[in-house]
Design a protein around this motif. Sequence first.
Motif, PDB file in Angstrom:
ATOM      1  N   LEU A 179     -11.300   1.668   1.002  1.00 40.91           N
ATOM      2  CA  LEU A 179     -10.708   3.361   1.179  1.00 40.91           C
ATOM      3  C   LEU A 179     -10.150   2.405   2.289  1.00 40.91           C
ATOM      4  CD1 LEU A 179      -9.277   5.242  -0.088  1.00 40.91           C
ATOM      5  CD2 LEU A 179     -11.238   6.255   0.252  1.00 40.91           C
ATOM      6  N   SER A 182       0.569  -1.306   0.588  1.00 37.98           N
ATOM      7  CA  SER A 182      -0.186  -0.150  -0.111  1.00 37.98           C
ATOM      8  C   SER A 182       0.690   1.605   0.213  1.00 37.98           C
ATOM      9  CB  SER A 182      -1.030   0.127   0.919  1.00 37.98           C
ATOM     10  OG  SER A 182      -1.915  -0.797   1.058  1.00 37.98           O
ATOM     11  N   ILE A 212      -6.801   0.518   3.456  1.00 38.93           N
ATOM     12  CA  ILE A 212      -5.861   1.527   2.959  1.00 38.93           C
ATOM     13  C   ILE A 212      -5.509   1.958   4.053  1.00 38.93           C
ATOM     14  CG2 ILE A 212      -5.301   2.677   0.650  1.00 38.93           C
ATOM     15  CD1 ILE A 212      -5.204  -0.350   0.297  1.00 38.93           C
ATOM     16  N   LYS A 213      -6.170   2.849   3.959  1.00 39.91           N
ATOM     17  CA  LYS A 213      -5.673   4.213   4.513  1.00 39.91           C
ATOM     18  C   LYS A 213      -5.327   3.710   6.328  1.00 39.91           C
ATOM     19  CE  LYS A 213      -9.211   8.088   3.534  1.00 39.91           C
ATOM     20  NZ  LYS A 213     -10.269   9.495   3.775  1.00 39.91           N
ATOM     21  N   SER A 251      -3.345   7.423  -5.500  1.00 35.42           N
ATOM     22  CA  SER A 251      -3.601   8.384  -4.600  1.00 35.42           C
ATOM     23  C   SER A 251      -4.726   7.135  -3.768  1.00 35.42           C
ATOM     24  CB  SER A 251      -4.900   9.350  -4.945  1.00 35.42           C
ATOM     25  OG  SER A 251      -6.187   8.353  -6.069  1.00 35.42           O
ATOM     26  N   TYR A 252      -4.897   6.963  -2.369  1.00 38.51           N
ATOM     27  CA  TYR A 252      -5.142   6.868  -1.887  1.00 38.51           C
ATOM     28  C   TYR A 252      -6.278   5.496  -2.088  1.00 38.51           C
ATOM     29  CZ  TYR A 252      -2.348   8.033   2.610  1.00 38.51           C
ATOM     30  OH  TYR A 252      -1.559   8.067   3.211  1.00 38.51           O
ATOM     31  N   ILE A 279      -2.190   2.185   5.163  1.00 39.34           N
ATOM     32  CA  ILE A 279      -0.827   3.468   5.590  1.00 39.34           C
ATOM     33  C   ILE A 279      -0.464   4.233   7.067  1.00 39.34           C
ATOM     34  CG2 ILE A 279      -0.388   5.249   4.196  1.00 39.34           C
ATOM     35  CD1 ILE A 279      -1.566   4.141   1.954  1.00 39.34           C
ATOM     36  N   ALA A 327       1.414   4.037  -3.155  1.00 33.57           N
ATOM     37  CA  ALA A 327       0.917   5.207  -2.973  1.00 33.57           C
ATOM     38  C   ALA A 327       2.285   6.499  -2.834  1.00 33.57           C
ATOM     39  CB  ALA A 327       0.277   5.779  -1.548  1.00 33.57           C
TER      40      ALA A 327
END
Length: 75
Positions: free
Chosen positions: A53, A31, A56-57, A41-42, A60, A35
């Motif tokens: 999403l 990830s 992923i956030k 982008s995310y 990261i 990025a």
Amino acid sequence: DDEVADAVEASLTRERVRHCLGGLTELQRESITLAYYGGYSYPQVAKLLGAALSTIKTRIRDGLIRMRDCLGAIG
């Protein structure tokens, strides 16, 4: 002289980052790589990896926290 010192410092920094990336989970590393090195982008990372999403956030964020701690420990 400054150019040589800058080149050495950049090389050492790259090695430290590689070392710390190696300490992440595969999902975190993938990830973060997409990025920050891939320029995605995310939302794009989420789509590429087929993940939500929010997932992923979290990957990261947690990976960057581990990177910060690792870089601080070896710096």
